[in-house]
Design an enzyme around this catalytic site. Structure first.
Site, PDB file in Angstrom:
ATOM      1  N   CYS A  97      -4.156  26.359  10.012  1.00  0.00           N
ATOM      2  CA  CYS A  97      -4.768  25.290   9.164  1.00  0.00           C
ATOM      3  C   CYS A  97      -4.327  26.102   7.859  1.00  0.00           C
ATOM      4  CB  CYS A  97      -6.378  25.505   9.264  1.00  0.00           C
ATOM      5  SG  CYS A  97      -7.184  24.288   8.218  1.00  0.00           S
TER       6      CYS A  97
ATOM      7  N   HIS B  56      -7.745  23.730  14.806  1.00  0.00           N
ATOM      8  CA  HIS B  56      -8.250  25.105  14.921  1.00  0.00           C
ATOM      9  C   HIS B  56      -8.518  25.614  16.529  1.00  0.00           C
ATOM     10  CE1 HIS B  56      -9.389  26.226  10.786  1.00  0.00           C
ATOM     11  NE2 HIS B  56      -9.366  24.967  10.672  1.00  0.00           N
TER      12      HIS B  56
ATOM     13  N   GLU C  90      -8.752  28.510  17.494  1.00  0.00           N
ATOM     14  CA  GLU C  90      -9.648  29.705  17.739  1.00  0.00           C
ATOM     15  C   GLU C  90     -11.098  29.346  17.491  1.00  0.00           C
ATOM     16  OE1 GLU C  90      -8.548  28.575  15.023  1.00  0.00           O
ATOM     17  OE2 GLU C  90      -9.814  28.784  13.480  1.00  0.00           O
TER      18      GLU C  90
END
Lengths: 268, 990
Positions: free
Chosen positions: A101, A227, A229
């Site tokens: 990002c 994302h 994560e």
């Protein structure tokens, strides 16, 4: 062997905790480090096997997302020299590097990605405002076309959240064809059938060629807008309660596991 | 002054311009042919043209998408009819300018001593001059913080002017005024008004009496002070006595009258709120999870053996009325600081925001003078929450938006934050802190300006052009994020003893509070870092400039602490030290400007005595309303502002950062069903979770705020339990926003009634929380919900927000609201009664009548416990709370969120009293939850629920219809779920 991952923080980066967690769940020992500490002594990088610039709102997205942080990375000079040179060395050594990002925006705007022809520091593509003109938080389906990326090995599809206002990948036609030719396009927004799509909201920002992520020629640097994560646990998925999952691990973890595996296989 | 300009290249759409085009059309009905924007940076500091050129190209812009110019107007390259340029007034926080300044430094590798200010140009085509003015005044700029100019193209072309950017400055020399408080009542009243002190003559007299005490006077004389109060002392005293800091009404003694009965209440807070918590904690014994309540900046509860959670909800109503964006933004970052300063410091992990606005469709002509349009307030507040949360990296996971006419004069903006902290840090309990005598007073974060001095009461008219703007503030989330990162690092290194945030009252409050821990403090105000010169000492003391925390740092750790701050790019300044003198003392240079006893400051005044009265409004049932078509009735309700989807708002908030998300605001087959509560999993190595929800329903507060409060508590709790919270582990927070409850024959003749309602609502808080066994851990009140505009008095509806924070043992047992599969059984838990007052249905039909929804706490609790047991057993497939719009809305939402139909019959609906089809579907009785269960689990589920009101009313279907049979067995409604969803989605799909 202890695999050490460095996760940068500071100046408004805000996904550092979960990015560090991703690496540690994948088997690495992850350390969060403030960018200023790394600038002070860039040589510290040499002790690490993987590097991440996580998502966030560095400098509040002022001057364009990632721009001010990129400017800082490019020009920062510490006691042992330029941070940028150390990062380039790290990349050249082939160690896994991921920008997520805001991290991806920083990579692109500082000329670390795609850096075709080894032209580090030259901005070759860009990331622009979403077509919708606003920040969007929504889950997307990603297709991983055949690419050089070592972090996407064995991954064909992936579901992860997008959370950005400036995520539209743009490049000129010449560059686009080079990216395809060299197999650097490694993630695309896909429709429910898994096909790359230009339609909103499956493609949440209007990215050219539905590009959600690219890698460098070596395949060790991955930059992506969504994302991974944020999907370390099955319970992160918005529909986990509809379809009780087989595993309580999330799909995003695989990318970090690939990083750790790659290090284990290549840097003993 | 040099000028760099940047704009999007012609071949790319200009996103800001496009947004302006659509907003002008939607909000003002003005059709622009085109709008383009140019960002300008006015830079002083003597950089060469060549340097500026490089900075513009390499540090400020994207070569791919943008073009730049130095000292040459980019507007030349475009065609337009009007050029509008907007800039912040001097002294207003300009975040982009700060980043630009730092970028120049990073680019050049050295400190840049010049200054940067930004402005924005809008090139507008296809409109008239008046329309350009409207776009500027009603859409883009806010007079309180911004200035602008408009040039028609022909005029602009002649000399290509731009807006002159002024730097904040003030020629005033620091001085200290003294006031003789031995004056008459009238004079003291005038003094209070003139300085916006909001003190009564009695309070000032008490202050004067203190200053005259021989022992006080003797000590004051040694420091060059006397019987007179300095401006700093007067202001500091007023601040500590303010409603905001002291909660005078909630502490007041109250003479309460209801019909012929009269009795005295010894403080609402003590009797009903803290009183409830004390009783609950006592009963809970070992199960008590409260750690620190009503003591600190936030309530702290234990999460598990190793971790605690701090939670706080604040209001930021007045600032949001003046500048919706800045008001909401500072509301968010402000409450974040409360949590950062709770105990020794917690890390914020979520935000929750509840908003009350006037109807966005209101005609511009119907807006009271001096009030912004509700739609503008809505847009601005939403954007403020987006930037406050997203930029700080704190997910906004829960909230609510309520629309009502009464909030047109005054929006309500509730901002909540929870944070997590290890229960012990370096061997010490993290919720305890103690500034020690000898510790240094260190302020970190932002600099001090005139921001927020006297809050909203300062009108902009008193200021000249170059005066720094004080009334409204803009937050700087990134400055605060840096401070937060630093604070957590310093906390874990044990570099400070105590911490608190700078909010209302600025340093006077933060240092004043911490001084209580050590026994005194001495401030050296001339050392304070200022945003611009010319602040008076008392202003430095009282400034509410954002992004600041005050810490007490032991001298032995000072160097290490300051070094860390420097390395993290966080400004830190030593402003004196904590003492044990028993005094709060402030100096400016060598001169003592404030010297007051801590005991007097914090406990010097007697309590208020107030009067309250309450007369219950008679309730009468609404007769039968003829409903020709239940289908269109349901559609109308689904598209109602208070029922419809909030996806447009929710998607612009980052609700997943930190990666803890388990149940999101939007859930279901297409990720768009409305969740009842949010669930997060805050720890990496544990499945334990937090559930957060809220309850608010101002609709029935006018009739009887007792039941309004009961319903708000029940709603918050049932939302949490429906989603998986353990009813034995729920904590509550209260936020009262009320019309002024202090009676005054002339100014506030309704005061007794307002206070009567406040008493009723507080009593309900006690009654229901104690039966539920759910303690209040923190709360806040804002009791100024009135405005006089042109002789007319407007008041908000009395409003109580209840926030619930629950625990769930294993987040994998959390339950979402969407129907999962066809062929599952549909159960309604809880009885439906004819309780239509305040319902969306009756409001749509323009009726104020109806019976109020009541809550039976014992029955509700038994039901919630039974449901939770079933959820833990894993046999609850979905659960959705029945609230606004009633059962029909819950059925529709659960069905279309799951992409399934439902076939139900009212026959088996659990109910009390006579009920028609309309009441069954649209009554808003409390304590009801819609649940789906697998057929094979029916027996088990029913036996677990036995003893409670529940009934199986139908099943889920593959056919995409919601079909409802009435009490007589006839089909009364059959609608396609995608049609229903469309109605629900469209209203706020901006």
């Amino acid at each position: 062997m202890k695999i050490r991952a460095l996760v940068l923080t500071g100046e408004g980066i805000n996904c550092d905790y979960e990015t560090a967690l991703a690496f540690s769940r994948a088997g690495a020992s992850a350390q969060r480090m403030h960018i200023n500490d790394l600038i002070e002594s860039p040589k510290q990088l040499e002790a690490f096997h993987a590097l991440a610039i996580p998502g966030g709102f560095s400098f509040g997205d002022d001057l364009g997302a990632g721009k001010a942080f990129a400017n800082k990375i490019v020009h920062a000079v510490g006691k042992e020299g330029k941070l940028f040179d150390s990062i380039v060395n790290f990349i050249e050594e082939g160690k896994p590097v991921i920008g997520i990002c805001n991290g991806f925006q920083i990579f692109v705007k500082s000329g670390l990605l795609p850096a075709l022809g080894g032209k580090y520091g030259e901005q070759q593509v860009s990331i622009f405002y979403n077509d919708s003109g606003r920040f969007e938080n929504r889950w997307v389906k990603l297709k991983a076309p055949e690419s050089n990326s070592i972090l996407l090995r064995g991954i064909g599809q992936l579901e992860v959240p997008c959370r950005h206002g400036e995520g539209k990948f743009i490049a000129d036609n010449n560059m686009l064809s080079k990216l395809w030719e060299k197999k650097l396009v490694c993630l695309q927004y896909a429709d429910s059938e898994g096909k790359p799509t230009m339609s909103f909201p499956e493609n949440p920002n209007g990215s050219m060629n539905a590009i959600a992520g690219i890698c460098n020629e070596k395949g060790n640097v991955l930059g992506l807008m969504p994302h991974p994560e944020a999907f370390l646990f099955a319970t992160n998925h918005p529909q986990w309660a509809r379809e009780k999952p087989d595993t309580w691990n999330g799909q995003g973890l695989k990318i970090f596991e690939n990083a750790v595996k790659y290090v284990r296989e290549n840097y003993r | 002054m040099d000028r760099i300009e940047i704009c999007t290249k012609k071949e790319f759409a200009d996103p800001k311009g496009r947004r302006l085009e659509s907003a002008a059309l939607e909000d003002l009905g003005i059709r622009l042919d085109s709008a383009r924007t140019i960002k300008a940076f006015s830079i002083s500091g003597g950089l060469s043209e060549k340097q500026l050129e490089r900075i513009a190209r390499e540090a400020f812009s994207d070569p791919f998408t943008q073009e730049v110019s130095v000292n040459a107007p980019l507007a030349e390259r475009f065609q337009f009819d009007f050029l509008l340029e907007v800039a912040f007034k001097p002294g207003v926080t300009d975040n982009e300018a700060r980043t630009a300044q730092e970028s120049i430094e990073n680019f050049r590798g050295k400190k840049f001593k010049g200054t940067v200010r930004t402005s924005a140009q809008y090139l507008l085509s296809g409109i008239s001059g008046t329309e350009a003015e409207r776009i500027a005044a009603e859409l883009i700029a806010n007079r309180l913080i911004e200035c602008w100019r408009i040039w028609p193209y022909e005029k602009w072309k002649e000399s290509k002017p731009c807006l002159e950017i002024k730097e904040a400055k003030s020629a005033e020399k620091p001085k200290v005024e003294e006031f003789d408080l031995n004056a008459g009542e009238r004079e003291l009243g005038l003094l209070s008004t003139a300085r916006c002190l909001a003190l009564s003559a009695g309070e000032i007299k008490a202050f004067a009496a203190y200053l005259k005490k021989p022992e006080v006077l003797a000590e004051r004389k040694k420091r060059g002070l006397g019987e007179k109060a300095t401006d700093a002392e007067l202001e500091c005293f007023a601040q500590t006595q303010s409603e905001h800091c002291r909660h005078k009404v909630f502490r007041a003694g109250i003479k309460y009258r209801e019909k012929n009965l009269e009795h005295r209440i010894d403080g609402l807070l003590k009797t009903f709120i803290r009183g409830a918590t004390e009783k609950i904690r006592m009963n809970a014994g070992k199960k008590d999870f409260c750690v620190s309540v009503f003591e600190d900046n936030a309530g702290i509860i234990s999460f598990d053996e190793g971790w605690n959670i701090a939670f706080k909800v604040e209001t930021h109503n007045s600032p949001s009325a003046l500048d919706p964006y800045g008001g909401a933004l500072t509301g968010i970052v402000g409450v974040n600081r409360d949590v950062m300063g709770a105990g020794i410091g917690a890390m914020p992990i979520f935000n929750t925001d509840v908003l009350c606005f006037g109807p966005p469709s209101k005609k511009s002509g119907d807006i009271p003078k001096g009030t912004l349009h509700p739609k503008r307030i809505f847009r601005g507040v939403r954007k403020g929450i987006e930037d406050g949360g997203n930029q700080s990296g704190i997910p906004t996971i829960n909230g609510s938006i309520f629309f009502d006419e009464s909030f047109s004069v005054r929006p309500l903006v509730f901002c909540g934050t929870a944070g997590i902290m290890p229960a012990e840090i370096r061997g010490k309990k993290s919720h305890e802190k103690r500034a020690r005598s000898g510790d240094k007073i260190v302020m970190i974060g932002g600099r001090i300006g005139k921001d927020g001095i006297h809050g909203a009461t300062f009108s902009s008219m008193q200021l000249d052009e170059a005066s720094p703007v004080s009334a409204v503030q803009i937050g700087a989330p990134i400055v605060q994020k840096r401070a937060l990162d630093l604070l957590l690092e310093a906390r874990d290194l044990g570099l400070y003893d105590s911490v608190t945030d700078n909010g209302a009252g600025g340093l006077s409050s933060s240092v004043g509070e911490m001084a209580l821990q050590s026994g005194g403090a001495l401030l050296e105000l001339e050392k304070a870092p200022l945003k611009y010169p010319g602040l008076q000492p008392w202003e430095i003391l009282l400034s509410e400039a954002q992004e600041r925390m005050t810490l007490s740092v032991p001298p032995s750790k000072l160097e290490k602490f300051l070094d860390l701050c420097k390395r993290r790019g966080v400004e830190a300044t030593v402003l004196g030290e904590f003492t044990k003198s028993g005094k709060l003392e402030a100096k400016y240079g060598k001169k003592t400007i404030l010297f007051l006893g801590l005991d007097f400051l914090h406990d010097g005044l007697p309590k208020l005595e107030l009067e309250a009265e309450f007369a219950p409004a008679p309730e009468e049932p609404e007769g039968n309303i003829a409903i020709p078509d239940f289908g269109s009735e349901l559609k109308a309700i689904l598209s109602d502002l208070n029922v419809c989807s909030r996806h447009w708002v929710v998607r612009q908030y980052d609700h997943e950062v930190l990666g803890m998300s388990v149940i999101k605001p939007l859930e279901g087959a297409a990720n768009d069903g409305p969740s009842d509560a949010a669930v997060i999993k805050p720890l990496a190595d544990s499945w334990k979770g937090l559930v957060v929800s809220n309850g608010i329903n101002p609709c029935i507060g006018e009739s009887d705020s007792y039941w309004m409060a009961a319903n708000a508590i029940d709603e918050a709790v049932r939302n949490a339990v429906a989603t998986g919270a353990d009813p034995e582990k729920i904590a509550l927070l209260d936020n009262f926003c009320w019309p002024d409850p202090k009676f005054n024959q002339l100014k506030n003749p309704e005061g007794k009634k307002h206070l009567g309602k406040l008493v009723r609502a507080s009593r309900a808080c006690f009654d229901f929380s104690t039966v539920f066994g759910m303690p209040f851990i923190s709360g806040k009140d804002s009791l100024a919900g009135d405005r006089a505009v042109e002789g007319k008095r407007y008041s908000i509806k009395p409003t109580l927000l209840i926030s619930a924070l629950g625990k769930i043992e294993d987040v994998r047992k959390a339950v979402s609201m969407d129907a999962k599969r066809a062929g599952y059984l549909v159960f309604v838990l809880g009885a439906t009664r004819d309780e239509m007052q305040g319902s969306v249905f009756l409001q749509k039909h323009g009726s104020q009548k109806g019976i109020m929804p009541k809550v039976n706490a014992e029955k509700a609790l038994a039901l919630y416990k039974a449901l939770h047991k079933a959820a833990v057993e894993g046999i609850v497939e979905s659960a959705h709370d029945c609230s606004q719009g009633g059962l029909a809305v819950a059925l529709a939402e659960s069905a279309f969120a799951g992409g399934l139909g439902m076939k139900v019959s009212l026959e088996k609906l659990p109910r009390e009293g006579a009920l028609g089809d309309a009441q069954a579907l649209f009554s808003e009785s409390a304590s009801r939850i819609l649940v789906t269960v697998k057929t094979e689990n029916r027996e088990k589920f029913e036996s677990m629920l036995s003893g409670n009101d529940f009934g199986c009313i139908g099943e889920t279907t593959v056919e995409q219809f919601l079909e409802i049979r009435g009490f007589n067995g006839d089909s009364i409604l059959k609608e396609n779920i995608s049609e229903l969803k469309k109605e629900w989605m469209k209203t706020l799909d901006w």
